[in-house]
Design an enzyme around this catalytic site. Structure first.
Site, PDB file in Angstrom:
ATOM      1  N   GLU A 195       4.445 -33.928 -42.682  1.00 42.55           N
ATOM      2  CA  GLU A 195       5.225 -32.706 -42.507  1.00 42.55           C
ATOM      3  C   GLU A 195       4.392 -31.524 -42.023  1.00 42.55           C
ATOM      4  OE1 GLU A 195       7.428 -32.069 -46.134  1.00 42.55           O
ATOM      5  OE2 GLU A 195       8.606 -33.883 -45.883  1.00 42.55           O
TER       6      GLU A 195
ATOM      7  N   GLU B  64      10.430 -40.697 -46.328  1.00 41.68           N
ATOM      8  CA  GLU B  64      10.875 -40.040 -47.570  1.00 41.68           C
ATOM      9  C   GLU B  64      12.364 -39.809 -47.473  1.00 41.68           C
ATOM     10  OE1 GLU B  64       9.030 -36.315 -48.613  1.00 41.68           O
ATOM     11  OE2 GLU B  64       7.024 -37.088 -48.164  1.00 41.68           O
TER      12      GLU B  64
HETATM   13  O1  IFM Z   1       8.059 -33.329 -52.715  1.00 38.89           O
HETATM   14  C1  IFM Z   1       8.185 -33.149 -51.346  1.00 38.89           C
HETATM   15  C2  IFM Z   1       7.157 -33.946 -50.595  1.00 38.89           C
HETATM   16  O2  IFM Z   1       5.868 -33.644 -50.994  1.00 38.89           O
HETATM   17  C3  IFM Z   1       7.253 -33.685 -49.116  1.00 38.89           C
HETATM   18  N1  IFM Z   1       8.596 -33.858 -48.649  1.00 38.89           N
HETATM   19  C4  IFM Z   1       9.651 -33.222 -49.385  1.00 38.89           C
HETATM   20  C5  IFM Z   1       9.541 -33.557 -50.860  1.00 38.89           C
HETATM   21  C6  IFM Z   1      10.684 -32.877 -51.644  1.00 38.89           C
HETATM   22  O3  IFM Z   1      10.625 -31.497 -51.489  1.00 38.89           O
END
Ligand code: IFM
Length: 457
Positions: free
Chosen positions: A173, A353
């Protein structure tokens, strides 16, 4: 009652589809000062008054450094194919430059071997936000030298683990690190300077491309890629002002990262908008950023709705909201995946994710998190719909294995499919973990290329 995924959707998943769970180092490891680990920008940021909602930090977190064997057993008990985790750069190279820390490398060596011994593929992320604080003090990601320190770190990790991990992700990210860390300042390092944020985004992308080149030069066997947080971005109304605002936000969130990685250009409308805040770059930078990837990881949580007035009240949409206040919008994942395919020439995609925070209660040793189970099942269905339409998705990872340190929200928000009692460090499988385990079990016995007979209940 488990959420049902229609059989024709289940049949869309190829037999070699990779199912996993994900975590990151700072959010679970703890042991912040042990065995030679140096401080990261998040160790530092957590100490700033008001930075973290519950004034917490990552000193102990889920105590994973001391409980890793138990945690790997837990992962194995779910029947997943893969575990996505990140390495703490300052655990491996405490000041980000100079000597590497053997104890840190040994820790990840044990994790990788422990996963392989349990039949689980390691998916390694090099940078999930915890830059060594010593590098921040020299300018951090805004300073071009950090690019080369990152490449050195990547090379050392690949030399040690590259023969055994399935995949190496450079960054998790970059939009979050650049924008939330350097423009709005709500995440570490807590700076508020748009020009700096754009320079940071450029250096993150450049370090990604140069790391890929360096790892390929050392014949690293792992597949190499990056993970972006992406959302479909739409206007709050049909007004020209909202549509223009949404297009710009799509430029900053999606095209600013996708275009250089996959086309070797930055989007002109965003460059025009940034004016003097556009990043400084050198002649070959965009060519290096455009180094071919083996996969692209996508983190998807919700859609983005943009109003020219600044903010939009998502309570007006009628969609359910998670405990983060994010809309539950699985269709957005299908939409996003279809757009990836139509707008860019894509390498294989992984959902690295996807998950949700909800307020959980432990009752008689159980956590009945029906809303989370429903969220995951609906997003798995959304991936299946993209697969049915020919999008090349090869894996899906639930965020997160464990409840953990949710950055500026501290420990108040729980994303885990496994509950963590932070006072005792006891782990309890929530209903969502049991559902995922049973779902994966059924997927495995499903005959190849044949739809299951009964709806999955
Ligand atoms: O917890 C975070 C993660 O570290 C990165 N992506 C989003 C998740 C939820 O906010």
């Amino acid at each position: 009652m488990h959420p049902a995924i229609p059989p024709e959707l289940l049949a869309a998943f190829p037999k070699d589809f990779v199912w996993g769970v994900a975590t990151s180092a700072f959010q679970i490891e703890g042991a912040a000062t042990e065995d030679g680990k140096g401080p990261s920008i998040w160790d530092h940021f957590c100490r700033l008054p008001g930075a973290i909602a519950d004034n917490s930090h990552g000193d102990v977190a889920c105590d994973h450094v001391h409980r890793w064997q138990q945690d790997l057993d837990l992962i194995a008990s779910l029947g997943v194919d893969a575990y996505r985790f990140s390495m703490s750069w300052p655990r491996v190279r405490p000041t980000g430059a100079g000597a590497f820390n053997e104890a840190g490398l040994d820790f990840y060596d044990k994790i990788v071997d422990g996963l392989l011994a349990r039949g689980i593929k390691p998916y390694l992320t090099l940078n999930h936000w915890d830059l060594p604080q010593a590098l921040q003090e020299k300018g951090g990601w805004a300073h071009r030298d950090t690019v080369f320190r990152f490449v050195e770190y990547a090379q050392a990790v690949a030399a040690r683990l590259g023969d055994r991990v399935a995949a190496i992700t450079t960054h998790n990210e970059p939009w979050v690190m650049a924008t939330l860390g350097h423009e709005s300042g709500v995440f570490a390092p807590g700076l508020k300077d748009r020009a700096m944020a754009m320079q940071v985004s450029h250096h993150l992308l450049l370090s990604h491309g140069l790391a890929l080149q360096a790892l390929r030069a050392q014949a690293c066997k792992a597949r190499l890629g990056i993970v972006l947080n992406l959302s479909p971005v739409g206007p709050a109304t049909d007004s020209p002002a909202d549509q223009a605002a949404a297009r710009l936000e799509d430029g900053r969130l999606v095209r600013w990262y996708m275009d250089p990685l996959l086309k070797g250009t930055y989007p002109q409308d965003v460059l025009d908008h940034l004016g003097a805040d556009a990043p400084q770059m050198q002649a070959d930078d965009l060519r290096d950023i455009n180094t071919p990837m083996d996969f692209l990881g996508i983190n998807y949580y919700s859609r983005a709705v943009v109003s020219a007035l600044g903010s939009w009240d998502n309570k007006t949409s009628g969609l359910a909201l998670t405990d983060m206040g994010w809309e539950v919008y699985p269709d957005g994942l299908t939409e996003l995946l279809l757009r990836m395919r139509s707008d860019w020439s894509m390498p294989p995609l992984y959902i690295m994710e996807n998950g949700a925070a909800f307020r959980d209660k432990v009752q008689d040793g159980k956590v009945h998190d029906a809303a989370r189970t429903d969220y995951i099942a609906r997003h798995v269905s959304a991936v299946a719909q993209a697969l049915q339409q020919g999008v090349g998705v090869q894996g899906y990872m639930v965020w997160s294995l464990l409840d953990n340190f949710e950055w500026a929200s501290g420990y108040e928000k729980r994303f885990g499919i496994v509950h963590v009692d932070y006072a005792t460090q006891q782990r309890t499988l929530k209903d969502s973990a049991l559902w995922y385990r049973d779902f994966l079990g059924r997927q495995r016995v499903r005959p190849a290329a044949q739809a299951p007979q009964a709806a999955e209940v």
